[in-house]
Design a protein around this motif. Sequence first.
Motif, PDB file in Angstrom:
ATOM      1  N   ILE A 238     -13.729   2.754  -1.010  1.00 16.82           N
ATOM      2  CA  ILE A 238     -14.247   2.166   0.233  1.00 16.82           C
ATOM      3  C   ILE A 238     -15.096   0.928  -0.028  1.00 16.82           C
ATOM      4  O   ILE A 238     -15.554   0.289   0.920  1.00 16.82           O
ATOM      5  N   LEU A 239     -15.278   0.555  -1.293  1.00 18.87           N
ATOM      6  CA  LEU A 239     -16.115  -0.605  -1.624  1.00 18.87           C
ATOM      7  C   LEU A 239     -15.636  -1.906  -0.975  1.00 18.87           C
ATOM      8  O   LEU A 239     -16.473  -2.718  -0.554  1.00 18.87           O
ATOM      9  N   PRO A 240     -14.313  -2.172  -0.872  1.00 20.43           N
ATOM     10  CA  PRO A 240     -13.883  -3.418  -0.210  1.00 20.43           C
ATOM     11  C   PRO A 240     -14.374  -3.566   1.217  1.00 20.43           C
ATOM     12  O   PRO A 240     -14.523  -4.689   1.706  1.00 20.43           O
ATOM     13  N   PHE A 241     -14.641  -2.446   1.916  1.00 18.30           N
ATOM     14  CA  PHE A 241     -15.133  -2.533   3.289  1.00 18.30           C
ATOM     15  C   PHE A 241     -16.540  -3.116   3.358  1.00 18.30           C
ATOM     16  O   PHE A 241     -17.005  -3.468   4.440  1.00 18.30           O
ATOM     17  N   TRP A 242     -17.231  -3.209   2.236  1.00 19.12           N
ATOM     18  CA  TRP A 242     -18.586  -3.734   2.234  1.00 19.12           C
ATOM     19  C   TRP A 242     -18.603  -5.259   2.268  1.00 19.12           C
ATOM     20  O   TRP A 242     -19.676  -5.844   2.399  1.00 19.12           O
ATOM     21  N   THR A 243     -17.446  -5.876   2.104  1.00 18.17           N
ATOM     22  CA  THR A 243     -17.364  -7.333   2.154  1.00 18.17           C
ATOM     23  C   THR A 243     -16.555  -7.751   3.384  1.00 18.17           C
ATOM     24  O   THR A 243     -15.810  -6.958   3.956  1.00 18.17           O
TER      25      THR A 243
ATOM     26  N   LEU B 269     -12.353 -11.347   6.330  1.00 19.51           N
ATOM     27  CA  LEU B 269     -11.874 -12.721   6.244  1.00 19.51           C
ATOM     28  C   LEU B 269     -12.106 -13.295   4.860  1.00 19.51           C
ATOM     29  O   LEU B 269     -11.265 -14.028   4.325  1.00 19.51           O
ATOM     30  N   LEU B 270     -13.243 -12.959   4.248  1.00 22.89           N
ATOM     31  CA  LEU B 270     -13.540 -13.438   2.912  1.00 22.89           C
ATOM     32  C   LEU B 270     -12.529 -12.911   1.900  1.00 22.89           C
ATOM     33  O   LEU B 270     -12.096 -13.640   0.991  1.00 22.89           O
ATOM     34  N   ARG B 271     -12.115 -11.661   2.061  1.00 24.40           N
ATOM     35  CA  ARG B 271     -11.123 -11.084   1.143  1.00 24.40           C
ATOM     36  C   ARG B 271      -9.766 -11.759   1.293  1.00 24.40           C
ATOM     37  O   ARG B 271      -9.060 -11.964   0.311  1.00 24.40           O
ATOM     38  N   VAL B 272      -9.401 -12.117   2.525  1.00 21.07           N
ATOM     39  CA  VAL B 272      -8.132 -12.825   2.732  1.00 21.07           C
ATOM     40  C   VAL B 272      -8.187 -14.209   2.093  1.00 21.07           C
ATOM     41  O   VAL B 272      -7.231 -14.646   1.439  1.00 21.07           O
ATOM     42  N   TYR B 273      -9.317 -14.900   2.260  1.00 18.13           N
ATOM     43  CA  TYR B 273      -9.462 -16.214   1.639  1.00 18.13           C
ATOM     44  C   TYR B 273      -9.424 -16.117   0.114  1.00 18.13           C
ATOM     45  O   TYR B 273      -8.938 -17.024  -0.570  1.00 18.13           O
ATOM     46  N   ALA B 274      -9.955 -15.028  -0.439  1.00 15.68           N
ATOM     47  CA  ALA B 274      -9.893 -14.832  -1.889  1.00 15.68           C
ATOM     48  C   ALA B 274      -8.453 -14.722  -2.357  1.00 15.68           C
ATOM     49  O   ALA B 274      -8.069 -15.301  -3.383  1.00 15.68           O
ATOM     50  N   TRP B 275      -7.626 -13.994  -1.599  1.00 12.15           N
ATOM     51  CA  TRP B 275      -6.212 -13.895  -1.955  1.00 12.15           C
ATOM     52  C   TRP B 275      -5.498 -15.229  -1.789  1.00 12.15           C
ATOM     53  O   TRP B 275      -4.564 -15.546  -2.534  1.00 12.15           O
ATOM     54  N   MET B 276      -5.907 -16.028  -0.826  1.00  7.77           N
ATOM     55  CA  MET B 276      -5.327 -17.363  -0.683  1.00  7.77           C
ATOM     56  C   MET B 276      -5.593 -18.191  -1.932  1.00  7.77           C
ATOM     57  O   MET B 276      -4.712 -18.927  -2.407  1.00  7.77           O
ATOM     58  N   GLY B 277      -6.795 -18.057  -2.471  1.00  8.36           N
ATOM     59  CA  GLY B 277      -7.098 -18.769  -3.712  1.00  8.36           C
ATOM     60  C   GLY B 277      -6.300 -18.249  -4.887  1.00  8.36           C
ATOM     61  O   GLY B 277      -5.837 -19.028  -5.735  1.00  8.36           O
ATOM     62  N   LEU B 278      -6.101 -16.930  -4.949  1.00  2.00           N
ATOM     63  CA  LEU B 278      -5.338 -16.350  -6.057  1.00  2.00           C
ATOM     64  C   LEU B 278      -3.860 -16.736  -6.009  1.00  2.00           C
ATOM     65  O   LEU B 278      -3.231 -16.933  -7.045  1.00  2.00           O
ATOM     66  N   MET B 279      -3.311 -16.837  -4.805  1.00  2.00           N
ATOM     67  CA  MET B 279      -1.873 -17.120  -4.686  1.00  2.00           C
ATOM     68  C   MET B 279      -1.547 -18.604  -4.675  1.00  2.00           C
ATOM     69  O   MET B 279      -0.377 -18.974  -4.661  1.00  2.00           O
ATOM     70  N   GLY B 280      -2.553 -19.462  -4.664  1.00  2.00           N
ATOM     71  CA  GLY B 280      -2.303 -20.896  -4.697  1.00  2.00           C
ATOM     72  C   GLY B 280      -1.581 -21.312  -5.972  1.00  2.00           C
ATOM     73  O   GLY B 280      -1.725 -20.688  -7.028  1.00  2.00           O
TER      74      GLY B 280
ATOM     75  N   MET C 142      -1.689  -7.340   3.074  1.00  2.00           N
ATOM     76  CA  MET C 142      -1.820  -6.157   3.924  1.00  2.00           C
ATOM     77  C   MET C 142      -1.928  -4.893   3.082  1.00  2.00           C
ATOM     78  O   MET C 142      -2.688  -3.977   3.431  1.00  2.00           O
ATOM     79  N   VAL C 143      -1.197  -4.811   1.984  1.00  2.00           N
ATOM     80  CA  VAL C 143      -1.302  -3.644   1.107  1.00  2.00           C
ATOM     81  C   VAL C 143      -2.716  -3.544   0.542  1.00  2.00           C
ATOM     82  O   VAL C 143      -3.329  -2.466   0.533  1.00  2.00           O
ATOM     83  N   TYR C 144      -3.243  -4.680   0.082  1.00  2.00           N
ATOM     84  CA  TYR C 144      -4.608  -4.679  -0.449  1.00  2.00           C
ATOM     85  C   TYR C 144      -5.620  -4.288   0.636  1.00  2.00           C
ATOM     86  O   TYR C 144      -6.549  -3.523   0.388  1.00  2.00           O
ATOM     87  N   THR C 145      -5.422  -4.798   1.846  1.00  2.00           N
ATOM     88  CA  THR C 145      -6.391  -4.578   2.924  1.00  2.00           C
ATOM     89  C   THR C 145      -6.366  -3.150   3.431  1.00  2.00           C
ATOM     90  O   THR C 145      -7.417  -2.530   3.660  1.00  2.00           O
TER      91      THR C 145
ATOM     92  N   ILE D  88      -4.011 -12.126   8.887  1.00  2.00           N
ATOM     93  CA  ILE D  88      -3.289 -12.264   7.622  1.00  2.00           C
ATOM     94  C   ILE D  88      -2.039 -13.130   7.775  1.00  2.00           C
ATOM     95  O   ILE D  88      -1.843 -14.072   6.992  1.00  2.00           O
ATOM     96  N   PRO D  89      -1.153 -12.876   8.752  1.00  2.00           N
ATOM     97  CA  PRO D  89       0.013 -13.762   8.896  1.00  2.00           C
ATOM     98  C   PRO D  89      -0.373 -15.204   9.231  1.00  2.00           C
ATOM     99  O   PRO D  89       0.323 -16.143   8.815  1.00  2.00           O
ATOM    100  N   SER D  90      -1.456 -15.398   9.963  1.00  2.68           N
ATOM    101  CA  SER D  90      -1.868 -16.751  10.326  1.00  2.68           C
ATOM    102  C   SER D  90      -2.328 -17.543   9.110  1.00  2.68           C
ATOM    103  O   SER D  90      -2.117 -18.759   9.034  1.00  2.68           O
ATOM    104  N   LEU D  91      -2.959 -16.866   8.138  1.00  2.00           N
ATOM    105  CA  LEU D  91      -3.528 -17.567   6.991  1.00  2.00           C
ATOM    106  C   LEU D  91      -2.571 -17.666   5.818  1.00  2.00           C
ATOM    107  O   LEU D  91      -2.566 -18.688   5.112  1.00  2.00           O
ATOM    108  N   VAL D  92      -1.766 -16.645   5.575  1.00  4.18           N
ATOM    109  CA  VAL D  92      -0.911 -16.662   4.380  1.00  4.18           C
ATOM    110  C   VAL D  92       0.568 -16.540   4.717  1.00  4.18           C
ATOM    111  O   VAL D  92       1.405 -16.573   3.808  1.00  4.18           O
TER     112      VAL D  92
END
Length: 304
Positions: free
Chosen positions: A121-126, A129-140, A179-182, A246-250
């Motif tokens: 449940i730790l990801p829920f503490w952040t 939107l920040l987590r989605v942006y992090a994945w955008m950086g990873l997939m760039g 979505m799987v990560y989220t 998620i679909p709007s950003l990635v």
Amino acid sequence: MNTGRFQRWFDLKGWTALLIGAPYGWLVIWFLLPFLIVVAMSVATNTPTAPPFSFGGDHAWINWSSYHRVLTDSLYLRAFLTSVVNAAFAAFLCLLIGYPMALGLTRVSKSWRNILLMLVILPFWTSFLLRVYAWMGLMGKNSWFNGLLTDAWNFLVPVDWAIRFVPMMNTNFAVVLVMVYTYLPFMILPLYASLERLDPTLDEAAMDLGSRPYQVFLDVTLPQSVPGIVAGGMLVFIPAAGELVIPSLVGNASQPMIGKIIADEFGQARDWPMASAVAVALLILMVLPTMIYSHYQARAEGTK
């Protein structure tokens, strides 16, 4: 006299009725009434007014044209199909990843179990939107993650198949991955709750009777965990199918999911009846399988 009778009723049954009725009142105010408003807007006529719909007057009181477009326009049909396919893939992958994790949580000591549950449940503490942006950086294409995958691909394939980067952003693959990560915790927690209640002596009895470990899992553990699988699948599939951020950003703009269609109809096109009709259709698509499953599950348990 009446005041005393009311006081006696409140002392005997009032608090119970209040506690039971509060959730139903919440659902009526925040679900049923908004849903009825959306249904009413879906049969209105789109007009260049504020708000952009009307009933009666120069227009019909009930206008079914929005639902006709939902059922015949390829834009909405493709969006529904894309949403269902992406959500189904995400739910399936969450099950493949989450089931071993949930099963492992039930087999470790209680001290480790609490730590591992906290990590789930730790990801829920952040911020979501920040987590989605992090994945955008990873997939760039210039990220270290993409570079690592590119190097692995170029190492495994012939030189003629070498690539400069892995095209991940703005694809359905990126949408499903994020979505799987989220939504993975939404699969793990119901599965853990279901598996944790299982009687371990049943597994021991099956092994004493000569069953191999994989047979014990297939014949004993897996059938008893079906309610957890269904609950986790619904908790992942339903919000994933209506996902907007998620679909709007990635995601791929040429293959929008239905959440993006609804947002565009409400915002850019200002066609509130059309957006409401799509939202009602999405709700029916999500709720109908749940109701069917609940009906047959209740009948199988002998409650109907």
